[in-house]
Design a protein around this motif. Structure first.
Motif, PDB file in Angstrom:
ATOM      1  N   THR A 232       0.821  -0.991   0.221  1.00 58.67           N
ATOM      2  CA  THR A 232      -0.027   0.175  -0.139  1.00 58.67           C
ATOM      3  C   THR A 232       0.897   1.202   0.111  1.00 58.67           C
ATOM      4  N   GLU A 233       0.320   2.281  -0.170  1.00 61.08           N
ATOM      5  CA  GLU A 233       1.068   3.393  -0.366  1.00 61.08           C
ATOM      6  C   GLU A 233       0.747   4.592   0.728  1.00 61.08           C
ATOM      7  N   LEU A 234       1.501   5.762   0.953  1.00 56.28           N
ATOM      8  CA  LEU A 234       1.276   6.716   2.047  1.00 56.28           C
ATOM      9  C   LEU A 234      -0.034   7.492   2.001  1.00 56.28           C
ATOM     10  N   GLY A 235      -0.477   8.009   2.835  1.00 56.62           N
ATOM     11  CA  GLY A 235      -1.526   8.674   2.615  1.00 56.62           C
ATOM     12  C   GLY A 235      -1.457  10.383   3.218  1.00 56.62           C
ATOM     13  N   ASP A 236      -2.448  11.140   3.321  1.00 60.57           N
ATOM     14  CA  ASP A 236      -2.164  12.631   3.679  1.00 60.57           C
ATOM     15  C   ASP A 236      -2.118  12.709   4.898  1.00 60.57           C
ATOM     16  N   ASN A 237      -2.488  11.863   5.738  1.00 57.47           N
ATOM     17  CA  ASN A 237      -2.408  12.062   7.388  1.00 57.47           C
ATOM     18  C   ASN A 237      -0.791  11.334   7.648  1.00 57.47           C
ATOM     19  N   THR A 238      -0.547   9.974   6.857  1.00 56.44           N
ATOM     20  CA  THR A 238       0.588   9.792   7.357  1.00 56.44           C
ATOM     21  C   THR A 238       1.962  10.341   7.068  1.00 56.44           C
ATOM     22  N   PHE A 239       1.854  10.773   5.689  1.00 60.06           N
ATOM     23  CA  PHE A 239       3.009  11.403   5.050  1.00 60.06           C
ATOM     24  C   PHE A 239       3.690  12.487   5.672  1.00 60.06           C
ATOM     25  N   PRO A 240       3.025  13.636   6.088  1.00 60.98           N
ATOM     26  CA  PRO A 240       3.376  14.755   6.899  1.00 60.98           C
ATOM     27  C   PRO A 240       3.960  14.269   8.159  1.00 60.98           C
ATOM     28  N   LEU A 241       3.334  13.152   8.879  1.00 57.11           N
ATOM     29  CA  LEU A 241       4.063  12.983   9.950  1.00 57.11           C
ATOM     30  C   LEU A 241       5.541  12.212   9.931  1.00 57.11           C
ATOM     31  N   ILE A 242       5.508  11.389   8.840  1.00 55.27           N
ATOM     32  CA  ILE A 242       6.775  10.830   8.348  1.00 55.27           C
ATOM     33  C   ILE A 242       7.937  11.913   7.983  1.00 55.27           C
ATOM     34  N   GLN A 243       7.427  12.924   7.102  1.00 58.60           N
ATOM     35  CA  GLN A 243       8.231  13.783   6.760  1.00 58.60           C
ATOM     36  C   GLN A 243       8.817  14.429   7.863  1.00 58.60           C
ATOM     37  N   LYS A 244       7.963  14.888   9.036  1.00 58.13           N
ATOM     38  CA  LYS A 244       8.408  15.551  10.081  1.00 58.13           C
ATOM     39  C   LYS A 244       9.217  14.705  11.232  1.00 58.13           C
ATOM     40  N   TYR A 245       8.914  13.677  11.338  1.00 61.64           N
ATOM     41  CA  TYR A 245       9.576  12.661  12.479  1.00 61.64           C
ATOM     42  C   TYR A 245      10.436  11.686  12.197  1.00 61.64           C
ATOM     43  N   VAL A 246      10.490  11.366  10.814  1.00 58.93           N
ATOM     44  CA  VAL A 246      11.244   9.928  10.374  1.00 58.93           C
ATOM     45  C   VAL A 246      12.502  10.557   9.903  1.00 58.93           C
ATOM     46  N   GLU A 247      13.484   9.723  10.569  1.00 58.54           N
ATOM     47  CA  GLU A 247      14.992   9.935  10.067  1.00 58.54           C
ATOM     48  C   GLU A 247      15.345   9.930   8.663  1.00 58.54           C
ATOM     49  N   GLY A 248      14.918   8.579   8.285  1.00 58.10           N
ATOM     50  CA  GLY A 248      15.115   8.098   7.040  1.00 58.10           C
ATOM     51  C   GLY A 248      14.479   6.922   6.699  1.00 58.10           C
ATOM     52  N   ILE A 249      14.859   6.065   5.282  1.00 52.52           N
ATOM     53  CA  ILE A 249      14.361   4.973   5.214  1.00 52.52           C
ATOM     54  C   ILE A 249      15.549   3.851   4.547  1.00 52.52           C
ATOM     55  N   VAL A 250      15.470   2.814   4.943  1.00 54.43           N
ATOM     56  CA  VAL A 250      16.433   1.843   4.143  1.00 54.43           C
ATOM     57  C   VAL A 250      15.680   0.919   3.496  1.00 54.43           C
ATOM     58  N   ARG A 251      16.065   0.693   2.211  1.00 52.30           N
ATOM     59  CA  ARG A 251      15.603  -0.286   1.388  1.00 52.30           C
ATOM     60  C   ARG A 251      16.214  -1.622   0.942  1.00 52.30           C
ATOM     61  N   VAL A 252      15.550  -2.573   1.228  1.00 52.94           N
ATOM     62  CA  VAL A 252      16.293  -4.030   0.964  1.00 52.94           C
ATOM     63  C   VAL A 252      15.598  -4.740  -0.053  1.00 52.94           C
ATOM     64  N   GLY A 253      16.336  -6.013  -0.462  1.00 50.05           N
ATOM     65  CA  GLY A 253      16.159  -6.731  -1.660  1.00 50.05           C
ATOM     66  C   GLY A 253      15.361  -7.893  -1.159  1.00 50.05           C
ATOM     67  N   GLU A 254      14.682  -8.696  -2.195  1.00 51.65           N
ATOM     68  CA  GLU A 254      13.812  -9.759  -1.816  1.00 51.65           C
ATOM     69  C   GLU A 254      14.511 -10.849  -1.297  1.00 51.65           C
ATOM     70  N   ASP A 255      15.740 -11.032  -1.582  1.00 49.39           N
ATOM     71  CA  ASP A 255      16.669 -12.102  -0.991  1.00 49.39           C
ATOM     72  C   ASP A 255      16.908 -11.742   0.578  1.00 49.39           C
ATOM     73  N   GLU A 256      17.069 -10.651   0.797  1.00 48.88           N
ATOM     74  CA  GLU A 256      17.418 -10.044   1.812  1.00 48.88           C
ATOM     75  C   GLU A 256      16.309 -10.132   3.023  1.00 48.88           C
ATOM     76  N   ILE A 257      15.258 -10.050   2.751  1.00 50.21           N
ATOM     77  CA  ILE A 257      13.930 -10.160   3.432  1.00 50.21           C
ATOM     78  C   ILE A 257      13.678 -11.663   3.927  1.00 50.21           C
ATOM     79  N   ILE A 258      13.822 -12.531   2.797  1.00 50.11           N
ATOM     80  CA  ILE A 258      13.629 -13.895   2.935  1.00 50.11           C
ATOM     81  C   ILE A 258      14.638 -14.298   3.921  1.00 50.11           C
ATOM     82  N   ALA A 259      16.118 -13.915   3.711  1.00 52.06           N
ATOM     83  CA  ALA A 259      17.065 -14.300   4.661  1.00 52.06           C
ATOM     84  C   ALA A 259      16.864 -13.717   6.090  1.00 52.06           C
ATOM     85  N   ALA A 260      16.646 -12.632   6.178  1.00 56.59           N
ATOM     86  CA  ALA A 260      16.116 -12.105   7.692  1.00 56.59           C
ATOM     87  C   ALA A 260      14.956 -13.004   8.307  1.00 56.59           C
TER      88      ALA A 260
END
Length: 311
Positions: A232-260
Protein backbone atom coordinates in the motif's frame (compact mmCIF):
# COMPACT_ATOMS: atom_id res chain seq x y z
CA UNK A 1 -1.38 14.76 17.55
CA UNK A 2 -0.46 15.50 21.14
CA UNK A 3 1.25 13.32 23.77
CA UNK A 4 -1.97 13.31 25.82
CA UNK A 5 -3.89 11.73 22.93
CA UNK A 6 -1.45 8.82 22.72
CA UNK A 7 -1.64 8.23 26.48
CA UNK A 8 -5.46 8.28 26.39
CA UNK A 9 -5.46 5.95 23.38
CA UNK A 10 -3.27 3.42 25.20
CA UNK A 11 -5.52 3.51 28.27
CA UNK A 12 -8.59 3.06 26.03
CA UNK A 13 -7.38 0.00 24.14
CA UNK A 14 -5.47 -1.77 26.95
CA UNK A 15 -8.44 -4.00 28.00
CA UNK A 16 -8.77 -5.29 24.42
CA UNK A 17 -5.14 -5.99 23.40
CA UNK A 18 -2.15 -8.01 24.54
CA UNK A 19 0.93 -6.32 25.93
CA UNK A 20 3.39 -8.15 23.72
CA UNK A 21 6.85 -9.32 24.84
CA UNK A 22 10.18 -7.75 23.96
CA UNK A 23 12.77 -10.38 22.98
CA UNK A 24 16.46 -10.30 22.15
CA UNK A 25 18.99 -12.85 20.91
CA UNK A 26 22.72 -12.86 21.63
CA UNK A 27 23.34 -14.69 18.37
CA UNK A 28 21.33 -12.24 16.24
CA UNK A 29 23.06 -9.35 18.02
CA UNK A 30 26.38 -10.88 17.03
CA UNK A 31 25.29 -11.38 13.41
CA UNK A 32 23.89 -7.83 13.18
CA UNK A 33 26.84 -6.31 15.03
CA UNK A 34 24.43 -4.32 17.20
CA UNK A 35 22.16 -4.78 20.21
CA UNK A 36 18.65 -5.46 18.85
CA UNK A 37 15.38 -5.81 20.76
CA UNK A 38 12.24 -7.09 19.05
CA UNK A 39 8.79 -5.86 20.07
CA UNK A 40 6.86 -8.99 19.14
CA UNK A 41 3.52 -7.88 17.75
CA UNK A 42 3.33 -11.30 16.08
CA UNK A 43 2.01 -12.31 19.53
CA UNK A 44 -0.70 -9.65 19.41
CA UNK A 45 -4.36 -10.67 19.15
CA UNK A 46 -4.99 -11.74 15.49
CA UNK A 47 -1.23 -11.87 15.04
CA UNK A 48 -0.31 -8.27 14.22
CA UNK A 49 0.03 -4.73 15.61
CA UNK A 50 -3.02 -3.61 13.59
CA UNK A 51 -5.32 -4.82 16.36
CA UNK A 52 -4.27 -1.69 18.25
CA UNK A 53 -5.36 0.87 15.66
CA UNK A 54 -8.52 -1.00 14.68
CA UNK A 55 -9.67 -1.19 18.31
CA UNK A 56 -8.99 2.49 18.95
CA UNK A 57 -10.83 3.56 15.80
CA UNK A 58 -13.98 1.59 16.66
CA UNK A 59 -13.96 2.76 20.29
CA UNK A 60 -14.01 6.36 19.05
CA UNK A 61 -17.26 5.89 17.10
CA UNK A 62 -20.68 7.05 18.29
CA UNK A 63 -23.35 4.55 19.36
CA UNK A 64 -25.22 5.20 16.10
CA UNK A 65 -22.10 4.59 14.01
CA UNK A 66 -21.35 1.36 15.87
CA UNK A 67 -24.91 0.21 15.15
CA UNK A 68 -24.38 0.52 11.38
CA UNK A 69 -21.01 -1.20 11.35
CA UNK A 70 -17.59 -0.46 9.90
CA UNK A 71 -16.00 -1.09 6.51
CA UNK A 72 -12.40 -1.24 5.31
CA UNK A 73 -10.32 -2.54 2.42
CA UNK A 74 -7.27 -4.62 3.25
CA UNK A 75 -5.07 -7.34 1.81
CA UNK A 76 -4.88 -9.10 5.12
CA UNK A 77 -3.79 -7.94 8.55
CA UNK A 78 -6.06 -4.92 8.95
CA UNK A 79 -8.91 -7.02 7.59
CA UNK A 80 -8.32 -9.46 10.43
CA UNK A 81 -7.76 -6.71 12.97
CA UNK A 82 -10.96 -4.82 12.19
CA UNK A 83 -12.96 -8.06 12.12
CA UNK A 84 -11.73 -9.16 15.55
CA UNK A 85 -11.91 -5.68 17.09
CA UNK A 86 -15.47 -5.29 15.78
CA UNK A 87 -16.46 -8.72 17.10
CA UNK A 88 -14.97 -7.91 20.52
CA UNK A 89 -17.03 -4.70 20.63
CA UNK A 90 -20.26 -6.09 19.16
CA UNK A 91 -19.98 -4.24 15.84
CA UNK A 92 -20.50 -5.59 12.31
CA UNK A 93 -17.44 -5.41 10.02
CA UNK A 94 -17.53 -5.41 6.18
CA UNK A 95 -14.14 -6.29 4.73
CA UNK A 96 -13.22 -5.59 1.10
CA UNK A 97 -10.36 -7.92 0.14
CA UNK A 98 -8.55 -8.31 -3.19
CA UNK A 99 -9.00 -11.70 -4.81
CA UNK A 100 -5.21 -12.16 -4.55
CA UNK A 101 -5.11 -11.87 -0.73
CA UNK A 102 -3.46 -14.86 1.01
CA UNK A 103 -5.91 -17.66 1.71
CA UNK A 104 -4.82 -17.89 5.35
CA UNK A 105 -5.80 -14.25 5.87
CA UNK A 106 -9.22 -14.67 4.22
CA UNK A 107 -9.95 -17.65 6.43
CA UNK A 108 -8.92 -15.71 9.53
CA UNK A 109 -11.25 -12.82 8.63
CA UNK A 110 -14.16 -15.26 8.41
CA UNK A 111 -13.20 -16.86 11.73
CA UNK A 112 -13.18 -13.41 13.35
CA UNK A 113 -16.69 -12.69 12.08
CA UNK A 114 -15.90 -10.28 9.24
CA UNK A 115 -18.09 -10.19 6.12
CA UNK A 116 -15.77 -10.51 3.10
CA UNK A 117 -16.52 -8.78 -0.19
CA UNK A 118 -13.93 -9.67 -2.84
CA UNK A 119 -12.77 -7.29 -5.58
CA UNK A 120 -10.11 -7.00 -8.28
CA UNK A 121 -6.53 -6.73 -6.89
CA UNK A 122 -6.13 -2.99 -7.52
CA UNK A 123 -6.28 -0.07 -5.10
CA UNK A 124 -8.94 1.59 -7.27
CA UNK A 125 -11.19 -1.49 -7.10
CA UNK A 126 -10.76 -1.74 -3.33
CA UNK A 127 -11.64 1.91 -2.79
CA UNK A 128 -14.67 1.78 -5.10
CA UNK A 129 -16.13 -1.30 -3.42
CA UNK A 130 -15.57 0.10 0.09
CA UNK A 131 -17.34 3.33 -0.95
CA UNK A 132 -20.27 1.33 -2.31
CA UNK A 133 -20.71 -0.51 0.99
CA UNK A 134 -20.33 2.74 2.91
CA UNK A 135 -23.17 4.25 0.87
CA UNK A 136 -25.44 1.19 0.90
CA UNK A 137 -25.03 0.07 4.53
CA UNK A 138 -24.26 3.38 6.23
CA UNK A 139 -21.11 1.77 7.62
CA UNK A 140 -18.23 3.97 8.76
CA UNK A 141 -15.11 3.63 6.64
CA UNK A 142 -11.92 3.05 8.61
CA UNK A 143 -8.75 3.31 6.58
CA UNK A 144 -6.10 0.66 7.34
CA UNK A 145 -3.35 3.24 7.82
CA UNK A 146 -4.37 6.82 7.00
CA UNK A 147 -6.87 7.26 9.86
CA UNK A 148 -5.63 9.38 12.81
CA UNK A 149 -7.27 7.10 15.39
CA UNK A 150 -5.59 4.11 13.71
CA UNK A 151 -2.21 5.90 13.68
CA UNK A 152 -2.51 6.67 17.41
CA UNK A 153 -3.34 3.04 18.15
CA UNK A 154 -0.36 1.76 16.17
CA UNK A 155 1.93 4.11 18.09
CA UNK A 156 1.14 2.35 21.35
CA UNK A 157 3.43 -0.58 20.42
CA UNK A 158 6.42 1.76 20.47
CA UNK A 159 5.11 3.39 23.66
CA UNK A 160 5.23 0.01 25.39
CA UNK A 161 8.66 -0.71 23.94
CA UNK A 162 10.02 2.58 25.31
CA UNK A 163 8.41 1.97 28.70
CA UNK A 164 10.54 -1.17 29.00
CA UNK A 165 13.67 0.28 27.36
CA UNK A 166 13.68 4.11 27.56
CA UNK A 167 17.23 4.33 26.18
CA UNK A 168 16.78 3.22 22.55
CA UNK A 169 18.84 5.15 20.02
CA UNK A 170 16.83 3.95 17.01
CA UNK A 171 13.53 2.17 16.41
CA UNK A 172 13.13 0.46 13.01
CA UNK A 173 9.76 -0.37 11.46
CA UNK A 174 8.50 -1.63 8.10
CA UNK A 175 6.65 0.89 5.90
CA UNK A 176 3.51 0.15 3.90
CA UNK A 177 0.67 2.63 4.21
CA UNK A 178 2.63 4.43 6.91
CA UNK A 179 0.30 3.97 9.88
CA UNK A 180 2.83 2.04 11.96
CA UNK A 181 5.81 4.25 11.22
CA UNK A 182 3.80 7.46 11.73
CA UNK A 183 2.49 6.25 15.10
CA UNK A 184 5.93 4.92 16.07
CA UNK A 185 7.57 8.23 15.16
CA UNK A 186 5.08 10.14 17.32
CA UNK A 187 5.68 7.76 20.24
CA UNK A 188 9.47 8.05 19.87
CA UNK A 189 9.17 11.86 19.74
CA UNK A 190 7.06 12.10 22.89
CA UNK A 191 8.35 9.19 24.97
CA UNK A 192 11.89 8.51 23.72
CA UNK A 193 15.12 10.11 24.87
CA UNK A 194 16.64 11.39 21.64
CA UNK A 195 15.32 8.29 19.88
CA UNK A 196 15.14 8.37 16.08
CA UNK A 197 12.88 6.29 13.84
CA UNK A 198 14.01 4.66 10.60
CA UNK A 199 11.72 2.95 8.12
CA UNK A 200 12.44 -0.20 6.15
CA UNK A 201 11.02 -0.88 2.72
CA UNK A 202 11.50 -3.35 -0.15
CA UNK A 203 13.19 -1.97 -3.31
CA UNK A 204 10.20 -3.37 -5.20
CA UNK A 205 7.76 -1.03 -3.41
CA UNK A 206 9.93 1.91 -2.37
CA UNK A 207 7.28 4.63 -2.69
CA UNK A 208 7.90 5.98 0.85
CA UNK A 209 11.64 6.29 0.17
CA UNK A 210 10.92 8.18 -3.05
CA UNK A 211 8.21 10.27 -1.39
CA UNK A 212 10.67 11.56 1.21
CA UNK A 213 13.11 12.41 -1.59
CA UNK A 214 10.57 14.22 -3.80
CA UNK A 215 8.49 15.84 -1.06
CA UNK A 216 5.22 14.45 -2.44
CA UNK A 217 3.38 11.12 -2.19
CA UNK A 218 4.74 8.75 -4.83
CA UNK A 219 3.16 5.57 -6.23
CA UNK A 220 4.52 2.16 -7.21
CA UNK A 221 4.35 0.94 -10.81
CA UNK A 222 4.63 -2.68 -9.66
CA UNK A 223 4.15 -4.50 -6.37
CA UNK A 224 6.35 -7.52 -6.98
CA UNK A 225 7.42 -8.18 -3.38
CA UNK A 226 7.08 -11.07 -0.99
CA UNK A 227 6.20 -8.50 1.71
CA UNK A 228 2.47 -8.49 0.88
CA UNK A 229 1.62 -6.16 3.78
CA UNK A 230 3.80 -3.36 2.38
CA UNK A 231 2.18 -2.94 -1.05
CA UNK A 232 0.00 0.00 0.00
CA UNK A 233 0.96 3.65 -0.35
CA UNK A 234 1.23 6.61 2.00
CA UNK A 235 -1.71 8.90 2.73
CA UNK A 236 -2.28 12.57 3.47
CA UNK A 237 -2.24 11.92 7.24
CA UNK A 238 0.71 9.52 7.41
CA UNK A 239 3.05 11.31 4.99
CA UNK A 240 3.34 14.66 6.84
CA UNK A 241 4.10 12.83 10.09
CA UNK A 242 6.76 10.75 8.34
CA UNK A 243 8.26 13.89 6.80
CA UNK A 244 8.41 15.60 10.20
CA UNK A 245 9.48 12.80 12.52
CA UNK A 246 11.20 10.00 10.54
CA UNK A 247 14.98 10.09 10.08
CA UNK A 248 15.11 8.10 6.84
CA UNK A 249 14.23 4.86 5.08
CA UNK A 250 16.46 1.89 4.27
CA UNK A 251 15.55 -0.25 1.24
CA UNK A 252 16.19 -3.99 1.05
CA UNK A 253 16.08 -6.70 -1.61
CA UNK A 254 13.77 -9.71 -1.75
CA UNK A 255 16.58 -12.17 -0.98
CA UNK A 256 17.53 -10.10 2.07
CA UNK A 257 13.92 -10.16 3.34
CA UNK A 258 13.73 -13.95 3.00
CA UNK A 259 17.13 -14.41 4.67
CA UNK A 260 16.16 -12.19 7.63
CA UNK A 261 12.82 -13.98 8.01
CA UNK A 262 14.52 -17.38 7.97
CA UNK A 263 17.14 -16.25 10.49
CA UNK A 264 14.48 -15.15 12.99
CA UNK A 265 12.52 -18.38 12.51
CA UNK A 266 15.63 -20.55 12.97
CA UNK A 267 17.41 -18.68 15.75
CA UNK A 268 14.59 -17.11 17.80
CA UNK A 269 12.02 -19.85 17.17
CA UNK A 270 9.27 -17.33 16.47
CA UNK A 271 7.07 -17.01 13.38
CA UNK A 272 7.23 -13.65 11.62
CA UNK A 273 5.81 -12.68 8.24
CA UNK A 274 7.90 -11.28 5.36
CA UNK A 275 6.74 -7.69 5.99
CA UNK A 276 8.11 -7.94 9.55
CA UNK A 277 11.42 -9.31 8.33
CA UNK A 278 12.00 -6.17 6.25
CA UNK A 279 12.95 -4.18 9.37
CA UNK A 280 15.56 -6.69 10.54
CA UNK A 281 16.84 -7.02 6.96
CA UNK A 282 17.47 -3.25 6.99
CA UNK A 283 19.60 -3.55 10.14
CA UNK A 284 21.59 -6.40 8.60
CA UNK A 285 22.09 -4.44 5.37
CA UNK A 286 23.23 -1.13 6.88
CA UNK A 287 25.43 -2.31 9.73
CA UNK A 288 27.47 0.90 9.83
CA UNK A 289 24.33 3.01 10.25
CA UNK A 290 23.32 1.05 13.36
CA UNK A 291 26.78 0.38 14.78
CA UNK A 292 27.15 1.00 18.53
CA UNK A 293 23.44 1.84 18.83
CA UNK A 294 20.69 0.26 20.90
CA UNK A 295 18.06 -0.68 18.33
CA UNK A 296 14.40 -1.56 18.72
CA UNK A 297 12.51 -3.34 15.95
CA UNK A 298 8.74 -3.60 15.75
CA UNK A 299 7.94 -7.14 14.55
CA UNK A 300 4.71 -6.13 12.86
CA UNK A 301 3.04 -9.54 12.49
CA UNK A 302 3.25 -13.29 12.15
CA UNK A 303 0.42 -14.21 9.80
CA UNK A 304 1.94 -16.47 7.16
CA UNK A 305 0.61 -19.19 4.90
CA UNK A 306 2.58 -22.22 6.07
CA UNK A 307 1.90 -23.96 2.75
CA UNK A 308 3.59 -21.15 0.84
CA UNK A 309 6.84 -20.38 2.65
CA UNK A 310 9.75 -18.77 0.75
CA UNK A 311 12.29 -21.18 2.25
Amino acid sequence: MQKKQLIECHQRITPFIHRTPVLTSHLLNKIAGVEVFFKCENFQRMGAYKMRGATNAILQLTKEQKGKGVVTHSSGNFAQALSLAAKSLGVKAYIVMPSSAPRVKKEAVKEYGGYIIECAPTLQARQAMAKKIEDEKGATFIHPSNDLDVIAGQGTACMELLQEHPDFDIVVVPVGGGGLIAGTALAAHYFGDDCTVIGAEPFEVDDAYRSLKSGKIESNDTTNTIADGLKTELGDNTFPLIQKYVEGIVRVGEDEIIAAMKLVWERMKIIIEPSSAVAFAAVLREKELFKNKKVGIIISGGNVDLKNLPF
